[in-house]
Scaffold this motif. Structure first.
Motif, PDB file in Angstrom:
ATOM      1  N   ASP A  71      16.094  12.209 -94.678  1.00 38.96           N
ATOM      2  CA  ASP A  71      15.925  13.376 -95.547  1.00 38.96           C
ATOM      3  C   ASP A  71      17.175  13.625 -96.382  1.00 38.96           C
ATOM      4  O   ASP A  71      18.081  14.356 -95.993  1.00 38.96           O
ATOM      5  CB  ASP A  71      15.596  14.603 -94.698  1.00 38.96           C
ATOM      6  CG  ASP A  71      15.296  15.830 -95.547  1.00 38.96           C
ATOM      7  OD1 ASP A  71      15.203  15.681 -96.781  1.00 38.96           O
ATOM      8  OD2 ASP A  71      15.148  16.924 -94.978  1.00 38.96           O
ATOM      9  N   GLU A  72      17.195  13.050 -97.594  1.00 33.25           N
ATOM     10  CA  GLU A  72      18.341  13.189 -98.483  1.00 33.25           C
ATOM     11  C   GLU A  72      18.359  14.518 -99.234  1.00 33.25           C
ATOM     12  O   GLU A  72      19.339  14.841 -99.912  1.00 33.25           O
ATOM     13  CB  GLU A  72      18.355  12.027 -99.480  1.00 33.25           C
ATOM     14  CG  GLU A  72      18.729  10.706 -98.852  1.00 33.25           C
ATOM     15  CD  GLU A  72      20.174  10.705 -98.367  1.00 33.25           C
ATOM     16  OE1 GLU A  72      21.091  10.760 -99.195  1.00 33.25           O
ATOM     17  OE2 GLU A  72      20.379  10.687 -97.129  1.00 33.25           O
ATOM     18  N   GLY A  73      17.277  15.278 -99.102  1.00 35.07           N
ATOM     19  CA  GLY A  73      17.259  16.605 -99.697  1.00 35.07           C
ATOM     20  C   GLY A  73      18.220  17.564 -99.031  1.00 35.07           C
ATOM     21  O   GLY A  73      18.423  18.686 -99.511  1.00 35.07           O
ATOM     22  N   PRO A 124      24.258  18.510-100.726  1.00 36.81           N
ATOM     23  CA  PRO A 124      24.660  19.788-101.352  1.00 36.81           C
ATOM     24  C   PRO A 124      23.790  20.271-102.503  1.00 36.81           C
ATOM     25  O   PRO A 124      23.461  21.463-102.566  1.00 36.81           O
ATOM     26  CB  PRO A 124      26.094  19.519-101.815  1.00 36.81           C
ATOM     27  CG  PRO A 124      26.601  18.518-100.851  1.00 36.81           C
ATOM     28  CD  PRO A 124      25.432  17.636-100.541  1.00 36.81           C
ATOM     29  N   THR A 125      23.411  19.401-103.431  1.00 37.93           N
ATOM     30  CA  THR A 125      22.573  19.851-104.542  1.00 37.93           C
ATOM     31  C   THR A 125      21.118  19.431-104.351  1.00 37.93           C
ATOM     32  O   THR A 125      20.321  19.504-105.280  1.00 37.93           O
ATOM     33  CB  THR A 125      23.086  19.338-105.903  1.00 37.93           C
ATOM     34  OG1 THR A 125      22.798  17.937-106.051  1.00 37.93           O
ATOM     35  CG2 THR A 125      24.579  19.577-106.061  1.00 37.93           C
ATOM     36  N   GLY A 126      20.769  18.989-103.152  1.00 40.00           N
ATOM     37  CA  GLY A 126      19.374  18.721-102.823  1.00 40.00           C
ATOM     38  C   GLY A 126      18.874  17.341-103.143  1.00 40.00           C
ATOM     39  O   GLY A 126      17.663  17.128-103.184  1.00 40.00           O
ATOM     40  N   SER A 127      19.777  16.369-103.352  1.00 39.63           N
ATOM     41  CA  SER A 127      19.286  15.024-103.638  1.00 39.63           C
ATOM     42  C   SER A 127      20.261  13.940-103.206  1.00 39.63           C
ATOM     43  O   SER A 127      21.460  14.177-102.998  1.00 39.63           O
ATOM     44  CB  SER A 127      18.955  14.857-105.130  1.00 39.63           C
ATOM     45  OG  SER A 127      20.090  14.441-105.859  1.00 39.63           O
ATOM     46  N   VAL A 184      11.487   2.772 -92.585  1.00 40.04           N
ATOM     47  CA  VAL A 184      12.314   3.937 -92.874  1.00 40.04           C
ATOM     48  C   VAL A 184      11.987   4.373 -94.294  1.00 40.04           C
ATOM     49  O   VAL A 184      12.059   3.577 -95.229  1.00 40.04           O
ATOM     50  CB  VAL A 184      13.816   3.638 -92.759  1.00 40.04           C
ATOM     51  CG1 VAL A 184      14.636   4.812 -93.308  1.00 40.04           C
ATOM     52  CG2 VAL A 184      14.211   3.376 -91.323  1.00 40.04           C
ATOM     53  N   LEU A 185      11.610   5.625 -94.442  1.00 37.15           N
ATOM     54  CA  LEU A 185      11.296   6.193 -95.748  1.00 37.15           C
ATOM     55  C   LEU A 185      12.467   7.049 -96.197  1.00 37.15           C
ATOM     56  O   LEU A 185      12.820   8.028 -95.540  1.00 37.15           O
ATOM     57  CB  LEU A 185      10.024   7.034 -95.644  1.00 37.15           C
ATOM     58  CG  LEU A 185       9.646   7.884 -96.856  1.00 37.15           C
ATOM     59  CD1 LEU A 185       9.257   6.995 -98.033  1.00 37.15           C
ATOM     60  CD2 LEU A 185       8.518   8.842 -96.501  1.00 37.15           C
ATOM     61  N   ILE A 186      13.101   6.675 -97.308  1.00 33.91           N
ATOM     62  CA  ILE A 186      14.199   7.472 -97.855  1.00 33.91           C
ATOM     63  C   ILE A 186      13.615   8.492 -98.830  1.00 33.91           C
ATOM     64  O   ILE A 186      13.105   8.126 -99.894  1.00 33.91           O
ATOM     65  CB  ILE A 186      15.243   6.589 -98.559  1.00 33.91           C
ATOM     66  CG1 ILE A 186      15.837   5.567 -97.584  1.00 33.91           C
ATOM     67  CG2 ILE A 186      16.354   7.457 -99.152  1.00 33.91           C
ATOM     68  CD1 ILE A 186      16.829   4.603 -98.226  1.00 33.91           C
ATOM     69  N   VAL A 187      13.665   9.767 -98.451  1.00 35.03           N
ATOM     70  CA  VAL A 187      13.178  10.851 -99.310  1.00 35.03           C
ATOM     71  C   VAL A 187      14.369  11.316-100.145  1.00 35.03           C
ATOM     72  O   VAL A 187      15.275  11.985 -99.635  1.00 35.03           O
ATOM     73  CB  VAL A 187      12.595  12.003 -98.484  1.00 35.03           C
ATOM     74  CG1 VAL A 187      12.099  13.119 -99.403  1.00 35.03           C
ATOM     75  CG2 VAL A 187      11.461  11.495 -97.610  1.00 35.03           C
ATOM     76  N   THR A 188      14.363  10.968-101.428  1.00 38.66           N
ATOM     77  CA  THR A 188      15.567  11.093-102.245  1.00 38.66           C
ATOM     78  C   THR A 188      15.829  12.473-102.821  1.00 38.66           C
ATOM     79  O   THR A 188      16.941  12.734-103.302  1.00 38.66           O
ATOM     80  CB  THR A 188      15.522  10.079-103.397  1.00 38.66           C
ATOM     81  OG1 THR A 188      14.258  10.200-104.073  1.00 38.66           O
ATOM     82  CG2 THR A 188      15.685   8.657-102.883  1.00 38.66           C
TER      83      THR A 188
END
Length: 416
Positions: free
Chosen positions: A105-107, A110-113, A379-383
């Motif tokens: 979960d890359e969300g 700090p800025t959500g991405s 593995v799913l990278i949620v960007t």
């Protein structure tokens, strides 16, 4: 101490000292002369060990400082970047028809991405160069990320966004105090204009496609994933890592991180990489299927703005990530991306923006095509966080049920 020993052009293989070139190979130009950062891995292997990492209390991307091109670590931002959670989600695995599914979960940055990993490096490099201003062109996430990190360091930023950039992302730029130019055209036109302005005014250029140092930040997501499987036997290391693709920089960074961890003896096997694009903008998929060079897509027709890139500037590295890993590229419809937003949210509790969740639809497509099997782990990278694009979320879910403020109204609505 920096362990960087130079830069190498991916086209002509010519090598340069990092002090002699800022962005791209002067012989091949910025369209093809993408540079790769070279390190002294023998020296790094003596300081970046499994034991060192396991005992390191710094839970951020800076724990990988020997593998990053930082010359002045005293410039590191106070913002916490990286070491995002990796969730094992059995219900999502069941919905996708795979053995095991993990969500990165890359969300949570700090800025959500995910782009915060790159911007944290870019702002430091600008400061090392004594730049007075930093710039980039972006469909949204790289822009808001740069604006946030530039603000944290007191560095002025000028951002070029296409007119289709989501309102929430533009709001982030403005709240961080960036100078924002909304270019009344495509992302590619905004990118070229940013390049011209950077040359004309001497601004430091954060554009990941031509700045070799930004991918070094992006690769840290793979360094983390590899480390998060330290205690697992080789057979538990994921078979696939899935990521949405626009310019090609993110997938290139993902692959470089895994290669480096394997080279350092910190990862027993490398996963295959699945790149996911939207059907309305799929230059990588087309080239991979047809085994051809880049054929730009003139109009990026997709609601997933972060991957609406018709002319991917890092085509070579993005293609090599899939070819070298024996992976695959797939394209998915916008309708499937919208469904993926609710699938991910309702099985994993993770709210991702359209490009961030495209990998969910990508896994289903790859299964249908026979690339991924039911016994595979992924593995799913949620960007990016779903709050970046509320409009798409509302389309995906529909509206609320309006009732009067009475229990009778609630009862009637339940019956309906």
């Amino acid at each position: 101490m920096s362990y960087v020993i130079g830069l190498r052009c991916v086209k002509c293989s010519k090598e340069f000292l990092s002090s002699s070139v800022d962005y791209y190979c002067p012989d091949c130009g910025y369209h093809e002369g993408i540079l790769d950062v070279l390190y002294d891995y023998e020296k790094i292997s003596r300081v970046l060990t499994k034991e060192k990492l396991q005992n390191d209390s710094n839970r951020s991307l800076w724990r990988y400082l020997p593998l990053l091109p930082i010359e002045q670590p005293e410039l590191l931002s106070h913002l916490h970047v990286g070491w995002t959670p990796l969730y094992e989600v059995p219900r999502l695995a069941s919905a996708l028809g795979v053995q095991t599914c993990y969500v990165k979960d890359e969300g949570r940055n700090p800025t959500g991405s995910f782009k915060d990993r790159a911007s944290s490096i870019g702002v430091i490099k600008a400061q090392e160069k004594k730049a007075e201003r930093i710039t980039c062109a972006s469909t949204g996430n790289a822009a808001s990320s740069l604006a946030g990190f530039a603000a944290s360091q007191g560095l002025p930023a000028t951002i070029f966004v296409p007119q289709r950039a989501p309102e929430a992302k533009v709001a982030q730029l403005l709240i961080f105090g960036a100078q924002v130019f909304s270019v009344q055209g495509t992302y590619d036109q905004a990118w070229e204009l940013c390049m011209e302005a950077s040359r004309q005014f001497g601004w430091y250029n954060r554009n990941c496609a031509i700045n070799p140092y930004l991918i070094e930040g992006k690769k840290t997501v793979s360094l983390e994933i590899a480390e998060q499987f330290f205690d697992q036997p080789a057979e538990k290391i994921p078979d696939w890592v899935v990521v949405a693709v626009g310019d090609g920089c993110t997938i290139a960074g993902v692959w470089k991180g895994f290669k480096e961890m394997h080279q350092l003896g910190l990862l027993q096997k490398v996963p295959k990489i699945l790149g996911v694009q939207a059907e309305g903008c799929q230059p990588f998929v087309t080239a991979w299927k047809n085994k051809t060079d880049l054929q730009p897509c003139l109009e990026g027709d997709t609601l997933a703005d972060s991957i609406a890139v018709g002319y991917p500037r890092n085509f070579y590295k993005g293609m090599q990530a899939v070819l070298e890993s024996c992976g695959a590229y797939v394209a998915v419809q916008d309708e499937d991306i919208l469904r993926s937003m609710t699938t991910l949210a309702r099985t994993a509790g993770v709210f991702g923006e359209p490009a961030g969740v495209a990998g969910v639809a990508g896994i289903l497509k790859a299964k249908k095509l026979g690339f991924i099997s039911s016994t595979d782990s992924v593995v799913l990278i949620v960007t990016g966080n779903g709050l970046k694009d509320i409009h798409s979320a509302i389309i995906a879910t529909g509206s609320t049920t309006k009732i009067e403020p009475t229990l009778e109204a609630v009862t009637a609505a339940l019956k309906q």
